[in-house]
Design a protein around this motif. Structure first.
Motif, PDB file in Angstrom:
ATOM      1  N   GLY A   1       0.789  -1.220   0.000  1.00  0.00           N
ATOM      2  CA  GLY A   1       0.000   0.000   0.000  1.00  0.00           C
ATOM      3  C   GLY A   1       0.823   1.273   0.000  1.00  0.00           C
ATOM      4  O   GLY A   1       0.579   2.181  -0.817  1.00  0.00           O
ATOM      5  N   PRO A   2       1.819   1.420   0.889  1.00  0.00           N
ATOM      6  CA  PRO A   2       2.604   2.657   0.898  1.00  0.00           C
ATOM      7  C   PRO A   2       3.299   2.942  -0.421  1.00  0.00           C
ATOM      8  O   PRO A   2       3.307   4.082  -0.898  1.00  0.00           O
ATOM      9  CB  PRO A   2       3.613   2.423   2.035  1.00  0.00           C
TER      10      PRO A   2
ATOM     11  N   LEU B   1       0.756   4.194  -2.960  1.00  0.00           N
ATOM     12  CA  LEU B   1       0.239   5.526  -2.649  1.00  0.00           C
ATOM     13  C   LEU B   1       1.313   6.597  -2.794  1.00  0.00           C
ATOM     14  O   LEU B   1       1.016   7.728  -3.196  1.00  0.00           O
ATOM     15  CB  LEU B   1      -0.342   5.535  -1.233  1.00  0.00           C
ATOM     16  N   GLN B   2       2.573   6.269  -2.488  1.00  0.00           N
ATOM     17  CA  GLN B   2       3.636   7.246  -2.662  1.00  0.00           C
ATOM     18  C   GLN B   2       3.850   7.576  -4.135  1.00  0.00           C
ATOM     19  O   GLN B   2       4.131   8.722  -4.489  1.00  0.00           O
ATOM     20  CB  GLN B   2       4.923   6.732  -2.013  1.00  0.00           C
TER      21      GLN B   2
ATOM     22  N   PHE C   1       0.716   9.672  -5.217  1.00  0.00           N
ATOM     23  CA  PHE C   1       0.716  11.031  -4.682  1.00  0.00           C
ATOM     24  C   PHE C   1       1.297  12.019  -5.683  1.00  0.00           C
ATOM     25  O   PHE C   1       0.746  13.103  -5.894  1.00  0.00           O
ATOM     26  CB  PHE C   1       1.512  11.071  -3.371  1.00  0.00           C
TER      27      PHE C   1
ATOM     28  N   VAL D   1       4.703  12.569   2.896  1.00  0.00           N
ATOM     29  CA  VAL D   1       4.371  11.249   2.364  1.00  0.00           C
ATOM     30  C   VAL D   1       5.471  10.246   2.703  1.00  0.00           C
ATOM     31  O   VAL D   1       5.193   9.077   3.001  1.00  0.00           O
ATOM     32  CB  VAL D   1       4.155  11.334   0.842  1.00  0.00           C
TER      33      VAL D   1
ATOM     34  N   TYR E   1       5.375   8.204   6.121  1.00  0.00           N
ATOM     35  CA  TYR E   1       4.315   7.231   6.348  1.00  0.00           C
ATOM     36  C   TYR E   1       3.237   7.798   7.286  1.00  0.00           C
ATOM     37  O   TYR E   1       3.039   7.296   8.390  1.00  0.00           O
ATOM     38  CB  TYR E   1       4.867   5.916   6.923  1.00  0.00           C
TER      39      TYR E   1
ATOM     40  N   ILE F   1      -1.942   6.911   5.228  1.00  0.00           N
ATOM     41  CA  ILE F   1      -1.326   5.849   4.430  1.00  0.00           C
ATOM     42  C   ILE F   1      -1.206   4.569   5.252  1.00  0.00           C
ATOM     43  O   ILE F   1      -1.516   3.471   4.767  1.00  0.00           O
ATOM     44  CB  ILE F   1       0.047   6.305   3.903  1.00  0.00           C
ATOM     45  N   GLN F   2      -0.770   4.697   6.497  1.00  0.00           N
ATOM     46  CA  GLN F   2      -0.610   3.511   7.333  1.00  0.00           C
ATOM     47  C   GLN F   2      -1.942   2.804   7.572  1.00  0.00           C
ATOM     48  O   GLN F   2      -2.024   1.579   7.547  1.00  0.00           O
ATOM     49  CB  GLN F   2       0.001   3.903   8.681  1.00  0.00           C
TER      50      GLN F   2
ATOM     51  N   ALA G   1      -3.081   1.044   4.514  1.00  0.00           N
ATOM     52  CA  ALA G   1      -2.233  -0.138   4.329  1.00  0.00           C
ATOM     53  C   ALA G   1      -2.594  -1.238   5.321  1.00  0.00           C
ATOM     54  O   ALA G   1      -2.564  -2.430   4.987  1.00  0.00           O
ATOM     55  CB  ALA G   1      -0.761   0.251   4.482  1.00  0.00           C
TER      56      ALA G   1
ATOM     57  N   PHE H   1      -5.868  12.719  -3.600  1.00  0.00           N
ATOM     58  CA  PHE H   1      -4.983  11.762  -2.942  1.00  0.00           C
ATOM     59  C   PHE H   1      -5.664  11.141  -1.723  1.00  0.00           C
ATOM     60  O   PHE H   1      -5.524   9.935  -1.480  1.00  0.00           O
ATOM     61  CB  PHE H   1      -3.676  12.428  -2.515  1.00  0.00           C
TER      62      PHE H   1
ATOM     63  N   CYS I   1      -6.396   7.036  -1.046  1.00  0.00           N
ATOM     64  CA  CYS I   1      -6.137   6.249   0.171  1.00  0.00           C
ATOM     65  C   CYS I   1      -7.403   5.531   0.622  1.00  0.00           C
ATOM     66  O   CYS I   1      -7.373   4.336   0.967  1.00  0.00           O
ATOM     67  CB  CYS I   1      -5.623   7.159   1.285  1.00  0.00           C
TER      68      CYS I   1
END
Length: 574
Positions: free
Chosen positions: A424-425, A428-429, A432, A447, A450, A454-455, A458, A526, A530
């Motif tokens: 996931g991170p 998403l990074q 972004f 970003v 974390y 985002i966490q 994830a 963004f 998420c």
């Protein structure tokens, strides 16, 4: 315990740390594991031939589309001028669920702003007993970023009678709760029990909606899948549907589907050009499933570049996961992790050929995104992407060492690591940098740290994955999942541990709700990516492992979203 684990995930220093990797030459014929994954369900050559057929362009007459859109906008304008707030809210809700609200964001924001300003920010049914309307107002305002709360005695006669609509509306609204709104948790349980009791006496159309909601709440559903299901349902409710709105939704769905088909053609060609299918005889070939996942994160037509990038990355991450989880030897994996950390254009010659091939495609794909960001925003994000790839490689290596050493980590250690290894991170990074109007050092540092949004997203992905793959991983002898670890730590049954992980998922969703709809830390696109990553996690892993062994239901979803015309049927498989 679930609350403690969720709070622990808020620690930004969650990257797994490893000792400096040593260079090791691997045996010429090492022992290899096999997960016996089934082959792809899709014939790529046939798909390319079919999607290149002009008959797939079913977007319809553009002029007719413009006229329909103008007609729908006129409905919104008339509703905004009226005094019937419930009618306004129901129209907005219908448009969102049909998947066409993105055409009218300004109009809808205007309507919701007027609804929010006309009453106190407290939604309650204590005065008029209209539970359904109060809950709908709360849900629409909160998910669109307005400060609002929901109050009311859910034990009032309004909810103790045969008020299925009120129970359903409150049930759906309860999933927008924040961490300090335990009353909504109680209301959710109350409504779910009440709806199950009323199911036998409901008329078919309402029963269909209730079964759908109890299977998975609206807030946790992938938007595009929900639109496909709701168009079908809306069409079958002829007495309550608007023909103009239905026709526009159907035409828009097929127009967006055409855009997605064009993206699939490019992705299928990219996959063939990489040659990974020929070089990897052991990996899961899941390009269609990866595009389905990417489409769940960002589906809007204007985000096509981001969607294609996410599909490529997801495909590569599935391959990378198979290298670490199944095929690679521990010596090879240590060497591979060190190579990824160096992030040099040419991988070391000592790497096995299959690793060099995968690394090169990873490097080229990620750098292509970085170059586009540099051209658009004038900011270099290569270091962010390099860290993201190294972090996930380190997290995969931690899990490989657990497996090879027959180690069982503590649950909190497993979740720290799993918040990265779930992918996931990294996704998403990368997203972004393509979804933000502004990319600078301030946002990149945020970003990179974390953040909790985002966490939490994830964590939902990790827990959904574990729920679906727990049994198969035990059979393969993989490192234990969160469910297995919880069972060992608490001497609990599988049922009890699954419930504990479900409670943890609920807590993660409360954090997502706060950070996406209350805290203005990120841009709306963004933040919604998420939210949609968490939603897609439920979609991919509901009823089975959507990547390891996609079943018939998953294949039907992919076919009806991307390949088949919008034929309205009498099925409830969504």
């Amino acid at each position: 315990m679930a609350r403690q684990l969720t709070m622990a995930m808020a620690n930004p220093c969650c990257r797994p740390s490893l000792p400096l990797c040593r260079l090791v030459r691997c045996s010429s014929a090492p022992a290899r594991r096999s997960a016996n994954y089934p082959p792809s369900s899709w014939d790529y050559d046939s798909l390319l031939l079919s999607l290149n057929n002009p008959g797939h362009d079913r977007a319809g007459d553009p002029w007719n589309f413009v006229k329909l859109k103008a007609g729908v906008r006129e409905q919104l304008v008339r509703a905004s001028r009226g005094d019937d707030q419930i009618a306004k809210l129901r129209l907005v809700d219908t448009m969102q669920r049909l998947g066409v609200a993105y055409h009218f964001e300004t109009d809808i924001t205007g309507i919701l702003t007027s609804v929010h300003s006309s009453k106190p920010p407290r939604c309650s049914w204590d005065d008029d007993g209209d539970v359904a309307s109060a809950a709908l107002r709360f849900r629409l305002l909160r998910e669109n970023g307005f400060a609002v709360s929901l109050t009311g005695n859910y034990l009032t006669p309004a909810l103790q009678s045969d008020n299925a609509e009120g129970l359903l509306s409150l049930y759906e609204a309860s999933y927008l709760s924040f961490r300090d709104e335990e009353t909504l948790d109680e209301a959710r349980t109350f409504c779910a029990n009440g709806l199950r009791e009323l199911l036998p006496s409901m008329e078919p159309h309402l029963r269909c909606s209730v079964v759908h909601a109890l299977d998975l709440p609206l807030h946790w559903r992938s938007p595009r899948l929900e639109a496909r299901w709701f168009i079908d349902k809306y069409a079958r409710d002829a007495s309550n549907s608007d023909p103009l709105l239905l026709q526009f939704a159907m035409m828009d769905f097929e127009s967006v589907q055409t855009v997605h088909q064009q993206e699939l053609v490019r992705l299928l060609r990219w996959r063939k050009e990489t040659g990974l299918g020929e070089k990897f005889g052991f990996e899961r070939d899941r390009l269609m499933e990866c595009f389905h996942c990417a489409n769940g994160i960002v589906w809007e037509p204007n985000h096509g570049s981001c969607r294609e990038m996410l599909a490529k990355l997801t495909s590569l991450l599935v391959n990378l996961d198979d290298v670490y989880d199944v095929y690679g030897t521990l010596d090879e994996l240590i060497l591979f992790t060190d190579t990824i950390g160096r992030w040099e254009e040419c991988p070391m010659e000592i790497l096995p050929e299959y690793m060099r091939a995968l690394y090169s495609v990873m490097y080229d794909t990620s750098n292509e995104v970085a170059n586009n960001v540099l051209k658009k925003h004038g900011f270099d994000v290569r270091s962010l992407f390099q860290e993201a790839w190294h972090d996930i490689a380190k997290s995969f290596l931690v899990e490989a060492k657990w497996h090879h050493g027959n180690q069982i980590p503590a649950l909190e250690d497993y979740l720290y690591n799993g918040a990265v290894s779930c992918s996931g991170p990294l996704l998403l990074q990368h997203a972004f940098s393509m979804l933000n109007m502004e990319v600078n050092s301030k946002y990149i540092d945020l970003v990179r740290s974390y953040p909790r949004l985002i966490q939490s997203a994830a964590l939902v992905l990790r827990l959904c994955n574990d729920s679906a793959t727990h049994s198969a991983e035990l059979e393969r002898g993989d490192a234990p999942s969160s469910i297995a670890i919880h069972m060992l730590e608490n001497n609990s049954s599988e049922h009890e541990s699954r419930k504990a992980m479900k409670d943890l998922t609920n807590d993660a969703w409360k954090s997502i709700n706060e950070d996406a709809f209350k805290n203005d830390q990120f841009s709306i696109p963004f933040a919604m990516a998420c939210v949609n990553l968490a939603r897609t996690s439920h979609c991919v892993y509901q009823g089975g492992d959507g990547f390891g062994a996609p079943n018939g239901r998953k294949n039907e979803q992919i076919a009806e979203l991307f390949l088949e015309p919008l034929g309205l049927t009498n099925n409830d498989k969504w």
